[in-house]
Design an enzyme around this catalytic site. Structure first.
Site, PDB file in Angstrom:
ATOM      1  N   SER A 579       8.683  20.067  31.535  1.00 31.95           N
ATOM      2  CA  SER A 579       8.169  20.886  30.440  1.00 31.95           C
ATOM      3  C   SER A 579       8.166  22.358  30.882  1.00 31.95           C
ATOM      4  CB  SER A 579       6.794  20.398  30.004  1.00 31.95           C
ATOM      5  OG  SER A 579       6.425  20.964  28.774  1.00 31.95           O
ATOM      6  N   ASP A 654      12.140  13.975  21.667  1.00 29.25           N
ATOM      7  CA  ASP A 654      11.162  14.967  22.117  1.00 29.25           C
ATOM      8  C   ASP A 654      10.750  15.858  20.946  1.00 29.25           C
ATOM      9  OD1 ASP A 654       9.678  16.945  23.423  1.00 29.25           O
ATOM     10  OD2 ASP A 654      10.928  16.844  25.211  1.00 29.25           O
ATOM     11  N   HIS A 686       9.026  13.546  25.063  1.00 30.65           N
ATOM     12  CA  HIS A 686       8.571  14.602  25.966  1.00 30.65           C
ATOM     13  C   HIS A 686       8.042  14.113  27.312  1.00 30.65           C
ATOM     14  CE1 HIS A 686       8.030  18.668  27.057  1.00 30.65           C
ATOM     15  NE2 HIS A 686       6.727  18.590  27.187  1.00 30.65           N
TER      16      HIS A 686
END
Length: 708
Positions: A579, A654, A686
């Protein structure tokens, strides 16, 4: 054959002599909070209104009376299941532990929420969980359960009667669910009043927000899944707050006014239920008004106070009422997160805490005795201790001892607290204290859960940034570390806001797979750069409008430290993160390419103009307002710098960092003739969780094994 037998004999003798086992990959990935969780009191809770506490032991919920051990008792799984069977309800596999009051437990059994009386050992009521329903929440009086189906909101009672609160059919209209993409501390969409008469809820119109296409490959022919995704600088959704009255069935919309693109955050009911407080934040996120609205008419009544910043204001906790006329408010207005007291008419009473440290939570409010209990970083950014502050004279008293992390739960009578304590050397120690901090009884002293296994624990490290700021890191070495050898290093990075990876707690904040990887011949290193949390506004906000720049500089402080160590192979440095950490990984590989040989970036932001409005504009403003900042953080501009091996990993579903980030970056690599590796995890959003996470960590480690 002789050589093989001799080698086998040596390995066998070494293993026998040490008596230590190696973790399997599955244990390292999935076992940290199961098989290797330090001994504790699972399911611990104070019984409301009492000086009794409970915890789960095997198939029983043990209830301990502090003042009279003869009154100790237990709720057994068999007792609960007998009551469920008598009501034709599905049995449980685990004993419940969520108290509603001092006698009743609430839990799900099959398709019902059940209220169980632990004294009479009977089912008091049951609420049918409707098919496809989500976001269930009970009113404080227990009469109603609110829930959503699709984008609409409903109420049900124990008799099975259902009230349709909303019946919107327009695509993009959403009721009773979290809004503003879960920023500003928002994590739900319904808010019951103290008595349970009223239900406030979010009403969101996102019909004007652009649709982002994802593809569901689980179908015979892949199906389009559109999500509403407002990218930075683009049109965002419009939110209002409505209030439903369960007595007369009426709904009132609060008149939160213009501009419509604003953030309605941190909702709180006044104790008399006449008003609702909302922290209203402008889209620019640099000005907040704490507004009060009339519940009966929806009218705006008063702005209690305002907060502004040249960078951003980020309210994260709703007002906490301590009596009918006053409340507490957490704010960073003086640069550090502290507690302020206000009256409901907006009059400022006082700042209760002050100093170059952060209040991380308010634990309890004993306003009768003029005491507020809170947890903070007062001793060190790495530690957490429990304190009390007097509302009368502002005196602060520390109630916990021992450097480390204290997670404290205060009894309803404010006479006791239970302290769950760990540090870099202490797995878990649970003690019962008086509210003055005097030891009553030690309940748990957990042994090292890795006894018998080759697990090397982290060491904490202190470094200094180029501007003199103290930075904290951790290092994990192999169990058989030899200071005369040279080791490759993998830097595990996140580096973004709302994170603190390095703490004085068991494992130092590390994941067990990092220890597993270290034993394969690596040193694992992590540094919390400026921009991360719990160090004050200046420490965090220095990254404003220039994501990746200051963070990179601080990470290079860590790199220079590593290169100064005689046992580090400075030609074999790797980096991995997910991320924001994926963004940092690629930033480090491209903007400091001389330092790194291998990188593995998961779910990376690669171009902030593709990221969502709330988070993106807080830290970067809009693309039109900050052309240079967005250009400098756009990783496509650096693809020709790549010198090492880079693996990019993304999830096909995601909804947080959409796949466009990785795909556009890879496209740029291709256009420039630069080789890069890519792997996609189907049907994940994600991150890669569950058993598939073993595959992910295996892939990451293999990539470093093959290339570093």
């Amino acid at each position: 054959m002789k050589r093989f037998f001799s080698t086998f004999l040596i390995i066998t003798l070494v293993f026998t002599a040490s008596g230590q086992k190696e973790l399997t990959l599955e244990q390292a990935v999935l076992g940290q909070w199961t098989e290797f969780r330090p001994k504790t009191l699972p399911g611990f809770s104070w019984l409301p209104g009492t000086d009794e506490y409970s915890f789960v032991s095997n198939d029983s919920l043990i209830i301990v009376n502090i003042t009279d051990s003869k009154k100790n008792r237990a709720v057994t799984l068999s007792e609960v299941n007998e009551a469920l069977k008598a009501n034709s309800l599905q049995p449980l596999k685990r004993v419940p532990s969520a108290w509603v009051d001092s006698k009743q437990l609430r839990f799900i059994a099959g398709n019902y929420f059940v209220l169980y009386n632990s004294v009479t050992k009977s089912i008091e009521s049951k609420f049918l969980v409707a098919d496809n329903s989500e976001n269930q929440e009970f009113s404080p009086d227990g009469r109603w359960m609110s829930y959503t189906i699709g984008n609409n909101l409903f109420l049900a009672n124990a008799l099975g009667e259902v009230i349709t609160v909303t019946n919107d059919t327009t695509d993009g209209i959403v009721n009773g669910q979290s809004v503003h993409r879960n920023e500003f501390g928002i994590n739900k969409g319904t808010f019951w009043s103290p008595s349970g008469r009223y239900l406030a809820y979010y009403h969101m119109d996102e019909s004007m927000v652009t649709k982002y296409p994802l593809v569901d490959i689980s179908k015979r022919v892949g199906e389009l899944v559109n999500i509403r995704y407002p990218m930075a600088g683009m049109q965002s959704h419009v939110v209002t707050v409505r209030v439903y009255d369960t007595q007369n069935g009426s709904t009132v919309e609060l008149k939160t006014g213009e501009p419509r693109e604003q953030y309605l955050t941190n909702i709180a009911w006044t104790p008399d239920e006449r008003s609702i407080l909302i922290a209203v934040l402008n889209r620019e996120q640099n000005h907040m008004c704490m507004n009060r609205y009339n519940v009966s008419t929806g009218d705006f009544e008063l702005t209690l106070f305002e907060e502004s910043s040249s960078k951003y204001v980020e309210p994260l906790e709703p007002p906490l009422f301590i009596d009918n006329n006053s409340f507490l408010w957490l704010s960073r207005r003086d640069g550090w997160n502290h507690i302020y007291q206000y009256l409901t008419d907006g009059k400022f009473v006082k700042q209760l805490t002050k100093g170059e440290w952060e209040v991380t939570s308010i634990n309890a409010t004993d306003f009768k005795n003029g005491l507020i209990y809170f947890t903070s970083t007062k001793e060190s950014p790495l530690d957490r201790h429990l304190y009390s502050v007097s509302t009368k004279n502002g005196s602060i008293t520390r109630l916990t001892t021992g450097s480390g992390t204290h997670r404290c739960m205060i009894s309803p009578s404010y006479k006791y607290f239970v302290d769950f304590y760990s540090s870099i050397t202490v797995p878990n120690r649970v003690v019962l204290n008086t509210i003055k901090g005097k030891l009553v009884k030690q309940l748990i002293d957990a042994p090292n859960p890795y006894t018998g296994y080759n697990v090397s624990l982290p060491n904490l490290i202190t470094l200094t940034a180029t501007d003199g700021t103290t930075l904290y890191g951790r290092m994990i070495k192999p169990v058989n570390f030899d200071s005369t050898k040279k080791y490759p290093v993998v830097i595990y990075v996140y580096g973004g806001p709302h994170s603190q990876l390095v703490t004085n707690s068991w494992m130092g904040g590390a994941r067990l797979w990092e220890c597993y990887m270290a034993n394969k011949g690596y040193i694992l290193f992590t540094l919390d750069n400026r921009g991360t949390s719990n160090r004050g506004a200046q420490f965090e906000q220095v990254i404003h409008r220039q994501l990746g720049t200051v963070e990179l500089g601080d990470q290079l402080v860590g790199v220079n430290y590593l290169k100064s160590l005689p046992y580090v192979d400075s030609t074999r440095l790797g980096v991995h993160g997910w991320s924001f950490g994926g963004f940092m990984t690629i930033t480090m590989m491209l903007r400091a390419s001389d330092h790194f040989k291998v990188g593995v970036a998961g779910g990376p932001v690669t171009d902030w103009k593709f990221y969502e409005v709330m988070y993106g504009e807080r830290y970067m403003d809009t693309p039109d307002e900050n052309l240079d900042g967005y250009r400098k953080a756009d990783l496509k501009n650096y693809v020709t710098n790549l010198k090492g091996k880079l693996l990019i990993i993304h999830d096909d579903m995601d909804k947080t960092v959409v796949p466009q980030h990785s795909l556009t970056l890879i496209h740029e690599f291709i256009k420039n003739g630069v080789q890069v590796d890519f792997f996609m995890y189907p049907q994940h959003d994600h991150n890669v969780m569950g058993k598939d996470r073993v595959h992910l960590i295996d892939k990451i480690i293999r990539y470093f094994d093959d290339n570093l």
